[in-house]
Design a protein around this motif. Sequence first.
Motif, PDB file in Angstrom:
ATOM      1  N   SER A  49       0.857  -1.117   0.114  1.00 17.88           N
ATOM      2  CA  SER A  49      -0.144  -0.071   0.024  1.00 17.88           C
ATOM      3  C   SER A  49       0.994   1.012  -0.117  1.00 17.88           C
ATOM      4  O   SER A  49       2.037   1.259   0.166  1.00 17.88           O
ATOM      5  N   THR A  50       0.291   2.204  -0.385  1.00 18.91           N
ATOM      6  CA  THR A  50       1.034   3.697  -0.223  1.00 18.91           C
ATOM      7  C   THR A  50       1.664   3.982   1.029  1.00 18.91           C
ATOM      8  O   THR A  50       2.677   4.379   1.300  1.00 18.91           O
ATOM      9  N   TYR A  51       0.708   3.540   2.054  1.00 17.47           N
ATOM     10  CA  TYR A  51       1.195   3.917   3.418  1.00 17.47           C
ATOM     11  C   TYR A  51       2.455   3.139   3.771  1.00 17.47           C
ATOM     12  O   TYR A  51       3.351   3.601   4.336  1.00 17.47           O
ATOM     13  N   SER A  52       2.498   1.529   3.336  1.00 20.44           N
ATOM     14  CA  SER A  52       3.728   0.945   3.465  1.00 20.44           C
ATOM     15  C   SER A  52       4.897   1.308   2.980  1.00 20.44           C
ATOM     16  O   SER A  52       6.009   1.399   3.405  1.00 20.44           O
ATOM     17  N   TRP A  53       4.946   1.946   1.488  1.00 20.81           N
ATOM     18  CA  TRP A  53       5.898   2.528   0.891  1.00 20.81           C
ATOM     19  C   TRP A  53       6.304   3.730   1.652  1.00 20.81           C
ATOM     20  O   TRP A  53       7.538   4.035   1.750  1.00 20.81           O
ATOM     21  N   ILE A  54       5.376   4.510   2.060  1.00 25.18           N
ATOM     22  CA  ILE A  54       5.816   5.748   2.907  1.00 25.18           C
ATOM     23  C   ILE A  54       6.698   5.551   4.084  1.00 25.18           C
ATOM     24  O   ILE A  54       7.740   6.071   4.438  1.00 25.18           O
TER      25      ILE A  54
ATOM     26  N   ILE B 182      10.191   3.988   3.298  1.00 25.69           N
ATOM     27  CA  ILE B 182      11.115   4.985   2.760  1.00 25.69           C
ATOM     28  C   ILE B 182      11.596   6.170   3.970  1.00 25.69           C
ATOM     29  O   ILE B 182      12.636   6.186   4.243  1.00 25.69           O
ATOM     30  N   ILE B 183      10.528   6.469   4.666  1.00 28.82           N
ATOM     31  CA  ILE B 183      10.755   7.348   5.954  1.00 28.82           C
ATOM     32  C   ILE B 183      11.899   6.648   6.842  1.00 28.82           C
ATOM     33  O   ILE B 183      12.722   7.478   7.409  1.00 28.82           O
ATOM     34  N   CYS B 184      11.639   5.333   7.248  1.00 27.65           N
ATOM     35  CA  CYS B 184      12.527   4.752   8.297  1.00 27.65           C
ATOM     36  C   CYS B 184      13.794   4.599   7.661  1.00 27.65           C
ATOM     37  O   CYS B 184      14.645   4.698   8.405  1.00 27.65           O
ATOM     38  N   PHE B 185      13.900   4.232   6.437  1.00 26.08           N
ATOM     39  CA  PHE B 185      15.331   3.802   5.873  1.00 26.08           C
ATOM     40  C   PHE B 185      15.974   5.096   5.762  1.00 26.08           C
ATOM     41  O   PHE B 185      17.136   5.181   6.252  1.00 26.08           O
TER      42      PHE B 185
ATOM     43  N   SER C 149      16.385  -4.785   7.520  1.00 23.18           N
ATOM     44  CA  SER C 149      16.201  -4.815   6.139  1.00 23.18           C
ATOM     45  C   SER C 149      16.187  -6.190   5.720  1.00 23.18           C
ATOM     46  O   SER C 149      14.819  -6.538   5.018  1.00 23.18           O
ATOM     47  N   THR C 150      17.053  -7.073   5.946  1.00 23.10           N
ATOM     48  CA  THR C 150      17.110  -8.624   5.559  1.00 23.10           C
ATOM     49  C   THR C 150      15.825  -9.128   5.908  1.00 23.10           C
ATOM     50  O   THR C 150      15.156 -10.101   5.266  1.00 23.10           O
ATOM     51  N   VAL C 151      15.723  -9.278   7.339  1.00 18.78           N
ATOM     52  CA  VAL C 151      14.770  -9.672   8.081  1.00 18.78           C
ATOM     53  C   VAL C 151      13.332  -9.398   7.619  1.00 18.78           C
ATOM     54  O   VAL C 151      12.369 -10.312   7.164  1.00 18.78           O
TER      55      VAL C 151
END
Length: 110
Positions: free
Chosen positions: A8-13, A16-19, A47-49
């Motif tokens: 979802s858009t929320y998941s992408w945002i 990206i913010i956390c990364f 990230s790997t997990v």
Amino acid sequence: MLQRVALSTYSWIATIICFYLNLFFIFFNQPPRLIQLLLTVLLVVMSTVSLFYMPISISADKDTIYVNRSLKIKTIPMAIRICGSGGFFGYWGWFKERDLGKYFAYYIHS
């Protein structure tokens, strides 16, 4: 039937913010070298997990739902609705599963 999972858009945002926040604290905040190394390792491990647990596709047959992930396929037994609503004011009613037996539940989209 195999269906691909789209984030979802929320998941992408959120991803990206956390990364980028992690990258900022690692490289631009100028922490001591040991903390910088620990934060880098933590970011790589997280990230790997997360990539290994992320669903890639979902499929189902008569009795089971299969969540296909990178390393493993998660199987979820299908619940049979005995009596209840199929979407009118939500999903609720009496259900029956092989593991849990008969139970009453409310299901909503959160």
